[in-house]
Design a protein around this motif. Structure first.
Motif, PDB file in Angstrom:
ATOM      1  N   UNK A   1      31.059  73.170  83.717  1.00  0.00           N
ATOM      2  CA  UNK A   1      30.946  73.009  85.482  1.00  0.00           C
ATOM      3  C   UNK A   1      30.597  74.295  86.077  1.00  0.00           C
ATOM      4  N   UNK A   2      29.838  74.177  87.141  1.00  0.00           N
ATOM      5  CA  UNK A   2      29.297  75.608  87.839  1.00  0.00           C
ATOM      6  C   UNK A   2      29.898  75.069  89.167  1.00  0.00           C
ATOM      7  N   UNK A   3      31.160  75.983  89.445  1.00  0.00           N
ATOM      8  CA  UNK A   3      31.879  75.714  90.834  1.00  0.00           C
ATOM      9  C   UNK A   3      31.093  76.862  91.894  1.00  0.00           C
ATOM     10  N   UNK A   4      30.780  76.222  93.135  1.00  0.00           N
ATOM     11  CA  UNK A   4      30.567  77.234  94.031  1.00  0.00           C
ATOM     12  C   UNK A   4      31.569  78.149  94.578  1.00  0.00           C
ATOM     13  N   UNK A   5      31.230  79.266  94.769  1.00  0.00           N
ATOM     14  CA  UNK A   5      32.122  80.360  95.316  1.00  0.00           C
ATOM     15  C   UNK A   5      31.364  80.931  96.286  1.00  0.00           C
ATOM     16  N   UNK A   6      31.992  81.687  97.108  1.00  0.00           N
ATOM     17  CA  UNK A   6      31.299  82.639  98.244  1.00  0.00           C
ATOM     18  C   UNK A   6      30.264  83.705  97.522  1.00  0.00           C
ATOM     19  N   UNK A   7      30.422  83.997  96.544  1.00  0.00           N
ATOM     20  CA  UNK A   7      29.627  84.878  95.820  1.00  0.00           C
ATOM     21  C   UNK A   7      28.495  84.199  95.099  1.00  0.00           C
ATOM     22  N   UNK A   8      28.527  83.046  94.738  1.00  0.00           N
ATOM     23  CA  UNK A   8      27.635  82.521  93.814  1.00  0.00           C
ATOM     24  C   UNK A   8      28.260  81.138  93.265  1.00  0.00           C
ATOM     25  N   UNK A   9      28.175  81.135  91.827  1.00  0.00           N
ATOM     26  CA  UNK A   9      28.843  80.123  90.958  1.00  0.00           C
ATOM     27  C   UNK A   9      30.212  80.814  89.913  1.00  0.00           C
ATOM     28  N   UNK A  10      30.915  79.943  89.615  1.00  0.00           N
ATOM     29  CA  UNK A  10      31.646  80.147  88.296  1.00  0.00           C
ATOM     30  C   UNK A  10      31.728  79.297  87.491  1.00  0.00           C
ATOM     31  N   UNK A  11      31.008  79.519  86.126  1.00  0.00           N
ATOM     32  CA  UNK A  11      31.044  78.606  85.098  1.00  0.00           C
ATOM     33  C   UNK A  11      32.228  78.425  84.081  1.00  0.00           C
ATOM     34  N   UNK A  12      32.344  77.411  83.697  1.00  0.00           N
ATOM     35  CA  UNK A  12      33.395  77.193  82.540  1.00  0.00           C
ATOM     36  C   UNK A  12      33.104  75.954  81.710  1.00  0.00           C
ATOM     37  N   UNK A  13      33.073  76.032  80.407  1.00  0.00           N
ATOM     38  CA  UNK A  13      32.934  74.864  79.533  1.00  0.00           C
ATOM     39  C   UNK A  13      32.860  75.507  78.208  1.00  0.00           C
ATOM     40  N   UNK A  14      32.082  74.465  77.337  1.00  0.00           N
ATOM     41  CA  UNK A  14      32.158  75.003  75.826  1.00  0.00           C
ATOM     42  C   UNK A  14      30.826  74.112  75.294  1.00  0.00           C
ATOM     43  N   UNK A  15      29.745  75.000  74.796  1.00  0.00           N
ATOM     44  CA  UNK A  15      28.612  74.645  74.334  1.00  0.00           C
ATOM     45  C   UNK A  15      28.570  74.616  72.762  1.00  0.00           C
ATOM     46  N   UNK A  16      28.072  73.787  72.141  1.00  0.00           N
ATOM     47  CA  UNK A  16      28.094  73.735  70.592  1.00  0.00           C
ATOM     48  C   UNK A  16      26.501  73.723  70.118  1.00  0.00           C
TER      49      UNK A  16
ATOM     50  N   UNK B   1      21.034  77.185  80.039  1.00  0.00           N
ATOM     51  CA  UNK B   1      21.966  76.179  79.648  1.00  0.00           C
ATOM     52  C   UNK B   1      22.171  75.139  80.913  1.00  0.00           C
ATOM     53  N   UNK B   2      22.436  73.803  80.648  1.00  0.00           N
ATOM     54  CA  UNK B   2      22.727  72.654  81.746  1.00  0.00           C
ATOM     55  C   UNK B   2      23.954  72.674  82.217  1.00  0.00           C
TER      56      UNK B   2
ATOM     57  N   UNK C   1      20.448  73.997  86.013  1.00  0.00           N
ATOM     58  CA  UNK C   1      19.939  75.005  84.889  1.00  0.00           C
ATOM     59  C   UNK C   1      20.242  76.260  85.244  1.00  0.00           C
ATOM     60  N   UNK C   2      20.838  77.048  84.298  1.00  0.00           N
ATOM     61  CA  UNK C   2      21.186  78.461  84.539  1.00  0.00           C
ATOM     62  C   UNK C   2      20.764  79.436  83.537  1.00  0.00           C
ATOM     63  N   UNK C   3      20.182  80.516  83.694  1.00  0.00           N
ATOM     64  CA  UNK C   3      19.798  81.747  82.773  1.00  0.00           C
ATOM     65  C   UNK C   3      21.227  82.590  82.722  1.00  0.00           C
ATOM     66  N   UNK C   4      21.762  82.856  81.492  1.00  0.00           N
ATOM     67  CA  UNK C   4      22.808  83.500  81.544  1.00  0.00           C
ATOM     68  C   UNK C   4      22.796  84.689  80.486  1.00  0.00           C
ATOM     69  N   UNK C   5      22.646  85.964  80.561  1.00  0.00           N
ATOM     70  CA  UNK C   5      22.702  87.195  79.876  1.00  0.00           C
ATOM     71  C   UNK C   5      23.933  86.766  78.839  1.00  0.00           C
ATOM     72  N   UNK C   6      23.707  86.812  77.648  1.00  0.00           N
ATOM     73  CA  UNK C   6      24.625  86.252  76.488  1.00  0.00           C
ATOM     74  C   UNK C   6      25.817  87.578  76.616  1.00  0.00           C
TER      75      UNK C   6
ATOM     76  N   UNK D   1      21.809  81.284  93.834  1.00  0.00           N
ATOM     77  CA  UNK D   1      20.214  81.052  93.697  1.00  0.00           C
ATOM     78  C   UNK D   1      19.882  81.319  91.920  1.00  0.00           C
ATOM     79  N   UNK D   2      20.865  81.521  91.030  1.00  0.00           N
ATOM     80  CA  UNK D   2      20.459  81.445  89.935  1.00  0.00           C
ATOM     81  C   UNK D   2      20.588  80.331  89.057  1.00  0.00           C
ATOM     82  N   UNK D   3      20.947  79.110  89.784  1.00  0.00           N
ATOM     83  CA  UNK D   3      21.017  77.799  89.191  1.00  0.00           C
ATOM     84  C   UNK D   3      20.087  76.941  89.711  1.00  0.00           C
ATOM     85  N   UNK D   4      19.044  76.271  88.960  1.00  0.00           N
ATOM     86  CA  UNK D   4      18.241  75.511  89.616  1.00  0.00           C
ATOM     87  C   UNK D   4      18.829  74.045  89.413  1.00  0.00           C
ATOM     88  N   UNK D   5      18.584  73.299  90.417  1.00  0.00           N
ATOM     89  CA  UNK D   5      18.917  71.923  90.340  1.00  0.00           C
ATOM     90  C   UNK D   5      17.709  71.127  89.795  1.00  0.00           C
ATOM     91  N   UNK D   6      17.977  70.197  88.880  1.00  0.00           N
ATOM     92  CA  UNK D   6      16.850  69.297  88.260  1.00  0.00           C
ATOM     93  C   UNK D   6      17.185  67.754  88.545  1.00  0.00           C
TER      94      UNK D   6
END
Ligand SMILES: Cc1cc2nc3c(=O)[nH]c(=O)nc-3n(C[C@H](O)[C@H](O)[C@H](O)COP(=O)(O)OP(=O)(O)OC[C@H]3O[C@@H](n4cnc5c(N)ncnc54)[C@H](O)[C@@H]3O)c2cc1C
Length: 410
Positions: free
Chosen positions: A148-163, A176-177, A190-195, A229-234
């Motif tokens: 999930x990407x939860x909206x915050x005043x500064x942007x989004x906070x992302x939590x989850x697990x990718x395999x 990542x989606x 869709x988000x681009x996140x530095x690893x 603005x760093x997440x694009x809705x598809x």
């Protein structure tokens, strides 16, 4: 009948891929045995420019555009190391998206929109940017990410697990989606996140039957903050759109090329064995035996079908893209492209598994030894059907529904 590139940029890409085969093959056994990511192969792929295949020529890349030729290059690399081929595919899929975005922004005359993509494309050329693509999570599918990407005043906070995050050991950016809540209901973003972002935790847990050098570890995402603005809705969560269908079709059809490459290499090994392995019973090479000749015949029949369906499907996709540079692809046509990809995936995967198995029968018990190249091919080729979309439990239903024009919503 071997697949050949259809464009000039494709010829360059395939020629570069072929230059790498000896070195990649020489390293493949050790990486397979130890389950280590083939970092050395990626150093070579950066130096040769293969990682910049989709970067336009004016920005220093190869200017590849053809899906067909992308699949042919992947097929060649998989003859030496299929793990490296699938890892390269993930990077190429995302870099193609960035390149087409740059080309569209330039064509619209929007230099500020083009500038961001240009920076990324130049970083790909210099070898400073490698991108992995992650959609898979345990127990769900691409259309229904639970990260999930939860909206915050500064942007989004992302939590989850990718395999199965192939290429992640050397990637510095993850595409990542995610699931984004909005007033119109949940959306796929869709988000681009530095690893190396705080909250991104690669697990170093890739230990699989095959594709052992692909670095497909899992990655935890805990409280990772990204800017507004760093997440694009598809599109809506759980529903296909033409864009999502085409995105999945383009970047995954080329993966099928890797499984064809495994089959091509198995055939080479089978023919070599038939010519050089001797038995007193035949007073010479085992290729004199009718049973060996029949198996070789079956291999060539299956290989011909696999080559043709992949080549034709990829060329048709190129034609669809060329016909829709200025107009959107309709949803129904996008489903038909996905259906064609599913037919190609099914045929190539099933035939490739059979071809590797027949090649082992020809080579005999030696092929069952852990150190034999065919035993690695046998394990690697088994990954094909798992690659989503779709699994073998889903593919035929999907194909049948498209045949009836009963297009699945999601
Ligand atoms: C070699 C290989 C490379 C892949 N690379 C990518 C990639 O780069 N990006 C991408 O988005 N997808 C990738 N995939 C994922 C692929 O597309 C499928 O989504 C995946 O095989 C799972 O499909 P499924 O429907 O069987 O999933 P599911 O039915 O969800 O089954 C996956 C199961 O594996 C279990 N599991 C437990 N531990 C692990 C672990 N450490 N790693 C993986 N699974 C675990 C899960 O809990 C779950 O039950 C890759 C798959 C393979 C085999």
């Amino acid at each position: 009948m071997e697949l050949r590139p259809l464009t000039r940029a494709g010829e360059r890409f395939v020629a570069i891929a072929e230059q790498h085969l000896d070195a990649f093959r020489a390293r493949a056994r050790e990486h397979d045995e130890n389950g280590t990511f083939a970092t050395d192969n990626f150093v070579d792929l950066k130096e040769s420019g293969a990682v910049a295949a989709f970067v336009p020529e004016e920005l220093g890349g190869l200017g590849l555009g053809s899906i067909h030729d992308w699949a042919v290059g992947l097929e060649r690399i998989a003859r030496a190391d299929a793990s490296t081929a699938i890892a390269l595919n993930m990077h190429l899929g995302i870099s193609r998206t960035i390149a087409t975005g740059w080309q569209a922004a330039v064509a619209r005359g929007e230099p500020s929109a083009a500038a961001g993509s240009e920076g990324m494309l130049r970083a790909i050329v210099s070898g400073d940017l490698v991108i992995c693509a992650t959609a898979t999570e345990p127990g769900t599918d691409f259309l229904r990410p639970l990260t999930t990407a939860k909206s915050t005043p500064e942007g989004f906070t992302i939590d989850g697990r990718k395999i199965f995050v192939t290429l992640s050991p050397v990637a510095n950016l993850m595409a990542m989606n995610v699931r984004v809540s909005s007033s119109e209901g949940d959306q796929i973003g869709f988000a681009f996140i530095p690893i190396d972002s705080p909250g991104i935790e690669p697990q170093d847990d890739w230990d699989a039957l095959g594709m052992r050098a692909s670095g497909s570890q899992s990655v935890l995402i805990r409280g990772c903050k990204v800017a507004e603005g760093s997440i694009q809705i598809a599109g809506p969560w759980g529903r296909w759109s033409a864009g999502l269908l085409m995105g999945r079709t383009l970047g995954n059809l080329t993966l099928v090329g890797a499984f064809l490459g495994i089959a091509e290499r198995a055939r080479e090994l089978a023919v070599a064995a038939a010519r050089t392995q001797e038995k007193p019973k035949y007073d010479g090479a085992i290729g004199q035996a009718a049973g060996v000749q029949h198996l070789l015949g079956e291999i060539d029949i299956d290989l011909a079908a696999a080559r043709c369906v992949l080549s034709r499907t990829a060329a048709e996709l190129d034609a669809v893209l060329a016909a829709h540079t200025a107009t959107p692809i309709p949803l129904e046509l996008a489903h038909e492209c996905m259906r064609d990809y599913q037919c190609a995936k099914w045929t190539v995967n099933q035939n490739a598994m059979k071809i590797v198995s027949h090649a082992m029968d020809i080579c005999g018990g030696g092929a069952f030894m852990s150190g034999h190249e065919l035993s690695r091919l046998y394990r690697d080729v088994r990954a094909g059907p798992f690659m989503q979309p779709f699994s073998p439990t889903e593919a035929r239903e999907y194909i049948g529904r498209v045949a009836l024009a009963a297009y699945p919503d999601g």
